[in-house]
Design an enzyme around this catalytic site. Structure first.
Site, PDB file in Angstrom:
ATOM      1  N   ASP A  18      24.627  13.854 -29.100  1.00  0.00           N
ATOM      2  CA  ASP A  18      24.137  12.745 -28.559  1.00  0.00           C
ATOM      3  C   ASP A  18      22.449  12.480 -28.933  1.00  0.00           C
ATOM      4  O   ASP A  18      22.152  11.530 -28.775  1.00  0.00           O
ATOM      5  CB  ASP A  18      24.132  12.905 -26.976  1.00  0.00           C
ATOM      6  CG  ASP A  18      25.348  12.270 -26.547  1.00  0.00           C
ATOM      7  OD1 ASP A  18      25.482  11.189 -27.012  1.00  0.00           O
ATOM      8  OD2 ASP A  18      26.306  12.921 -25.818  1.00  0.00           O
ATOM      9  N   GLU A  20      22.839   6.850 -24.749  1.00  0.00           N
ATOM     10  CA  GLU A  20      23.105   8.128 -25.504  1.00  0.00           C
ATOM     11  C   GLU A  20      21.773   8.995 -25.188  1.00  0.00           C
ATOM     12  O   GLU A  20      22.141  10.031 -24.925  1.00  0.00           O
ATOM     13  CB  GLU A  20      22.864   7.670 -27.210  1.00  0.00           C
ATOM     14  CG  GLU A  20      23.974   6.826 -27.620  1.00  0.00           C
ATOM     15  CD  GLU A  20      25.318   7.123 -27.456  1.00  0.00           C
ATOM     16  OE1 GLU A  20      25.581   8.280 -26.994  1.00  0.00           O
ATOM     17  OE2 GLU A  20      26.158   6.361 -27.931  1.00  0.00           O
ATOM     18  N   TYR A  38      23.226  16.868 -20.541  1.00  0.00           N
ATOM     19  CA  TYR A  38      23.562  18.489 -20.522  1.00  0.00           C
ATOM     20  C   TYR A  38      22.231  19.245 -20.455  1.00  0.00           C
ATOM     21  O   TYR A  38      22.378  20.421 -19.688  1.00  0.00           O
ATOM     22  CB  TYR A  38      23.797  18.726 -22.267  1.00  0.00           C
ATOM     23  CG  TYR A  38      24.607  17.467 -22.716  1.00  0.00           C
ATOM     24  CD1 TYR A  38      25.985  17.335 -22.416  1.00  0.00           C
ATOM     25  CD2 TYR A  38      24.262  16.695 -23.753  1.00  0.00           C
ATOM     26  CE1 TYR A  38      26.819  16.515 -22.794  1.00  0.00           C
ATOM     27  CE2 TYR A  38      25.201  15.821 -24.214  1.00  0.00           C
ATOM     28  CZ  TYR A  38      26.664  15.616 -23.863  1.00  0.00           C
ATOM     29  OH  TYR A  38      27.435  14.799 -24.530  1.00  0.00           O
ATOM     30  N   GLU A  74      31.504   9.394 -32.244  1.00  0.00           N
ATOM     31  CA  GLU A  74      31.859   9.048 -30.973  1.00  0.00           C
ATOM     32  C   GLU A  74      33.147   9.051 -30.612  1.00  0.00           C
ATOM     33  O   GLU A  74      33.457   9.412 -29.230  1.00  0.00           O
ATOM     34  CB  GLU A  74      31.309   7.614 -30.681  1.00  0.00           C
ATOM     35  CG  GLU A  74      29.949   7.584 -31.171  1.00  0.00           C
ATOM     36  CD  GLU A  74      29.158   6.426 -30.256  1.00  0.00           C
ATOM     37  OE1 GLU A  74      29.580   5.412 -30.397  1.00  0.00           O
ATOM     38  OE2 GLU A  74      28.219   6.834 -29.300  1.00  0.00           O
ATOM     39  N   GLU A 106      31.682   6.325 -24.025  1.00  0.00           N
ATOM     40  CA  GLU A 106      31.925   6.747 -25.334  1.00  0.00           C
ATOM     41  C   GLU A 106      33.256   5.528 -25.712  1.00  0.00           C
ATOM     42  O   GLU A 106      33.563   5.197 -26.746  1.00  0.00           O
ATOM     43  CB  GLU A 106      32.481   8.040 -25.631  1.00  0.00           C
ATOM     44  CG  GLU A 106      31.066   9.014 -25.872  1.00  0.00           C
ATOM     45  CD  GLU A 106      30.020   8.474 -26.399  1.00  0.00           C
ATOM     46  OE1 GLU A 106      29.840   7.596 -26.947  1.00  0.00           O
ATOM     47  OE2 GLU A 106      28.926   9.217 -26.064  1.00  0.00           O
ATOM     48  N   HIS A 150      31.812   2.503 -26.531  1.00  0.00           N
ATOM     49  CA  HIS A 150      31.048   2.479 -27.902  1.00  0.00           C
ATOM     50  C   HIS A 150      31.816   2.586 -29.000  1.00  0.00           C
ATOM     51  O   HIS A 150      31.762   1.911 -29.881  1.00  0.00           O
ATOM     52  CB  HIS A 150      30.068   3.635 -27.764  1.00  0.00           C
ATOM     53  CG  HIS A 150      29.160   3.854 -26.630  1.00  0.00           C
ATOM     54  ND1 HIS A 150      28.246   4.530 -26.466  1.00  0.00           N
ATOM     55  CD2 HIS A 150      28.846   2.763 -25.711  1.00  0.00           C
ATOM     56  CE1 HIS A 150      27.610   4.530 -25.386  1.00  0.00           C
ATOM     57  NE2 HIS A 150      27.844   3.528 -24.889  1.00  0.00           N
TER      58      HIS A 150
HETATM   59 MN   MN3 Z   1      27.969   6.708 -27.594  1.00  0.00          MN
HETATM   60 MN   MN3 Z   2      26.873   9.733 -26.223  1.00  0.00          MN
END
Ligand code: MN3
Ligand code: MN3
Length: 325
Positions: A66, A97, A104, A163, A197, A200
């Protein structure tokens, strides 16, 4: 106007393609922040969790991907894509993103101490399979040339590989655990990322198809060969990466099946034929997002830790191109 370049202004009153606006609207509708998920509720389970090492590596790997997608992927593709509305959509995706990459860290901060976190980020820089995929994808992103559809298409292809395919060796674990009630809040964060995602992969895949359709058949065939070779190379690396990080859990075969399933999905996003035969995917992972009564159920606002404005669930018909022209 002597010697001046003429810069056009973006005009949303004249939408070049209705779908671009659909992607824009959908991404904003599902806005979220990791801090709204009560990851601290996982701390108790985490303390006695057997495979902390695998779990930390999974999240370390996802963080790198990411980071790459924020700093290079979406930026480069947006920069060289000549369509102003698509540029805006890609820039918006890039912002999400950055949210993914940060989420995380939020999980790490909640579950791990500083030494453990340092160790994971060191491991990220040293793991050869992880760095191999980062290098392969980043090299393609940074090779886009001005007014060159071929290098732009290749970068979009690489973005969909990242992705819709490469992330899933990592997504597997939190989904698998969350689906069984283990570390459920952390896996809820992953479900929110996965929801982004999905858009995307479909959006960039669709933009790529529009570029691809401009090429002569001969060029299309050449690019397809390039694409399938790249996918195979990334897949072989992904198999080794999976064996490496999942060794202690015995889950490698299931993760690889899920990775192949998602490689096929990536190809479908790009309008290309699938490559791997259909096979059964671990049902816990497949059901993770739809799991009734679990924290995953954001769409009906029943989620135990997270409530957001009502957003329509993404399904196969969400991006049905046949309804739009
Ligand atoms: Mn993405
Ligand atoms: Mn991402």
């Amino acid at each position: 106007m002597l010697n001046l370049k003429s810069y056009p202004a973006i005009n949303w009153n004249k939408v070049n393609n209705e779908l671009t606006k659909v992607f824009w609207d959908q991404q904003w509708k599902q806005m979220w922040l990791p801090e709204d998920v009560a990851v601290s509720k996982d701390i108790k389970q985490w303390k006695s969790f057997e495979y902390q090492n695998t779990y930390k590596k999974v999240f370390g790997g996802l963080t790198l991907l990411d980071t790459l997608q924020t700093n290079i992927g979406m930026n480069e593709i947006a920069k060289f894509n000549p369509d102003l509305q698509e540029k805006a959509v890609l820039t918006l995706f890039g912002a999400f993103e950055a949210v993914h990459a940060k989420s995380y860290s939020y999980i790490f901060t909640t579950l791990c101490n500083n030494d453990e976190i340092e160790e994971v980020f060191d491991w990220v820089e040293k793991n050869e399979y992880l760095q191999y995929k980062a290098n392969r994808i980043a090299d393609i992103y940074t090779s886009i040339k001005e007014d060159d559809d071929e290098s732009l298409w290749k970068a979009m292809f690489a973005s969909v590989m990242l992705e819709s395919f490469l992330f899933y060796s990592g997504f597997f674990y939190p989904l698998y655990l969350g689906g069984q009630g283990t570390l459920r809040n952390s896996s809820e964060v992953i479900s929110l990322i996965l929801r982004d995602e999905s858009i995307h992969g479909v959006a960039v895949g669709y933009f790529a198809q529009n570029v691809f359709n401009k090429f002569e058949v001969e060029k299309q065939n050449e690019l397809k060969v390039w694409g399938y070779e790249l996918l195979l190379d990334l897949y072989q690396n992904e198999v080794k990466y999976t064996d490496d990080i999942y060794a202690e859990t015995g889950l490698s075969p299931d993760v690889k099946a899920y990775v192949r399933y998602n490689a096929n999905k990536a190809l479908m996003n790009l309008g290309l034929d699938t490559m791997f035969p259909e096979e059964e995917i671990n049902p816990i992972v497949m059901n993770g997002i739809r799991n009734e009564g679990s924290t995953f159920d954001f769409f009906s606002q029943k989620g135990s830790t997270y409530t957001i404005a009502r957003v329509e669930a993404i399904n196969d018909s969400t991006f049905d191109y046949s309804n739009l022209k």
